[in-house]
Design an enzyme around this catalytic site. Sequence first.
Site, PDB file in Angstrom:
ATOM      1  N   SER A 127       2.631 -17.785 -30.999  1.00 33.00           N
ATOM      2  CA  SER A 127       2.221 -17.393 -29.775  1.00 33.00           C
ATOM      3  C   SER A 127       1.974 -16.063 -30.132  1.00 33.00           C
ATOM      4  O   SER A 127       2.858 -15.494 -29.980  1.00 33.00           O
ATOM      5  CB  SER A 127       2.926 -17.514 -28.400  1.00 33.00           C
ATOM      6  OG  SER A 127       2.708 -16.793 -27.466  1.00 33.00           O
ATOM      7  N   TYR A 152      11.071 -18.836 -25.433  1.00 37.31           N
ATOM      8  CA  TYR A 152       9.855 -19.792 -25.449  1.00 37.31           C
ATOM      9  C   TYR A 152       9.444 -18.668 -26.984  1.00 37.31           C
ATOM     10  O   TYR A 152       9.260 -19.560 -28.277  1.00 37.31           O
ATOM     11  CB  TYR A 152       8.841 -19.702 -24.857  1.00 37.31           C
ATOM     12  CG  TYR A 152       7.320 -19.917 -25.433  1.00 37.31           C
ATOM     13  CD1 TYR A 152       7.339 -21.196 -26.000  1.00 37.31           C
ATOM     14  CD2 TYR A 152       6.437 -19.084 -25.439  1.00 37.31           C
ATOM     15  CE1 TYR A 152       5.637 -21.612 -26.318  1.00 37.31           C
ATOM     16  CE2 TYR A 152       4.943 -19.186 -25.841  1.00 37.31           C
ATOM     17  CZ  TYR A 152       5.080 -19.931 -26.051  1.00 37.31           C
ATOM     18  OH  TYR A 152       3.842 -20.581 -26.626  1.00 37.31           O
TER      19      TYR A 152
END
Length: 336
Positions: A127, A152
């Site tokens: 990501s 995350y």
Amino acid sequence: MKFLVTGHAGFIGNHVAIQLLERGDEVVGLDNLNPYYDVKLKQARLDRLTPYKGFTHCKLDLEDTAGVAELFSSHKPDKAIHLAAQAGVRYSLENPRSYIDSNIVGFLNILEGCRHNGVKHLVYASSSSVYGANGNAPFSVHHNVDHPLSLYAASKKSNEMMAHTYSHLFGLPATGLRFFTVYGPWGRPDMALFLFTKAILEGRPIDVFNRGQMQRDFTFVDDIVEGVIACADNVAKVNEDWSGESPDPGTSGVAPYRVYNIGNSQPVELMRYIEVLEQCIGKTAKKNMLPMQPGDVPATWADVSDLKRDVGYQPATTVETGVARFVDWYRDFYKA
């Protein structure tokens, strides 16, 4: 080729699985259809895959160690595209344990399955969130990413490190892709474009964080899919020019390992994004101007030069075209 695609009922995974099936590959899909968002949407995506003869659906949790091991041993995929994960920066503030279960334990299970079953190449989702506090734009895979701002992001950075270890120890070719704000038809309901579209059509205000002073490298899903599959076809290799004295984070001198940015490489102001959406819907949004959310960053911008050089990646969809295609899909799917 037989591909394992995890997250095939998810946004990107569904598009990737369809593209592979359309070109004649076989797809074994792993997805647990969890209720993080509307399961009916996930089921509708799954329904797009079931007509293909080369598709097999396996409903399974990533953290089910025995189940994932059995899936690999029984289906013996040639390559794996791992896109399933617990997504979302903001949700990681509310339910951190789910990120450890899915993104850390689950990823270990995928690595073990690849290791023990002769998988020729693992492509996995990282990501843009890994860049965290890095203010050096555009973001490059050759930059340091040691300062994540959410769990995350930390879980995705962990995935890259775990993949490098398995690539080094067991010779597993592994390619990580740092996705930059993917949008388009069949998108996730927790993403800004989906939330904005639904609110505007229902006459409700939209929440605009950091009072709109944000930039995002919005990337249309078709461009993403092209890059994912091109990477899967281009097996990662050792970088023969790598030096331990000045180590390059994006490659490795001891493992067949690569990390790439995959984005549009053209950041767009959030207010411009909203303006395009308003034009497509034909209605002006009511806006709640709010401060920055914890874990968010003010801007993202992908340097995709490595991906262009190595696999010919060339994103081509403008925000104007992409948002219009999403709105058309949304109106048709929800009869809005």
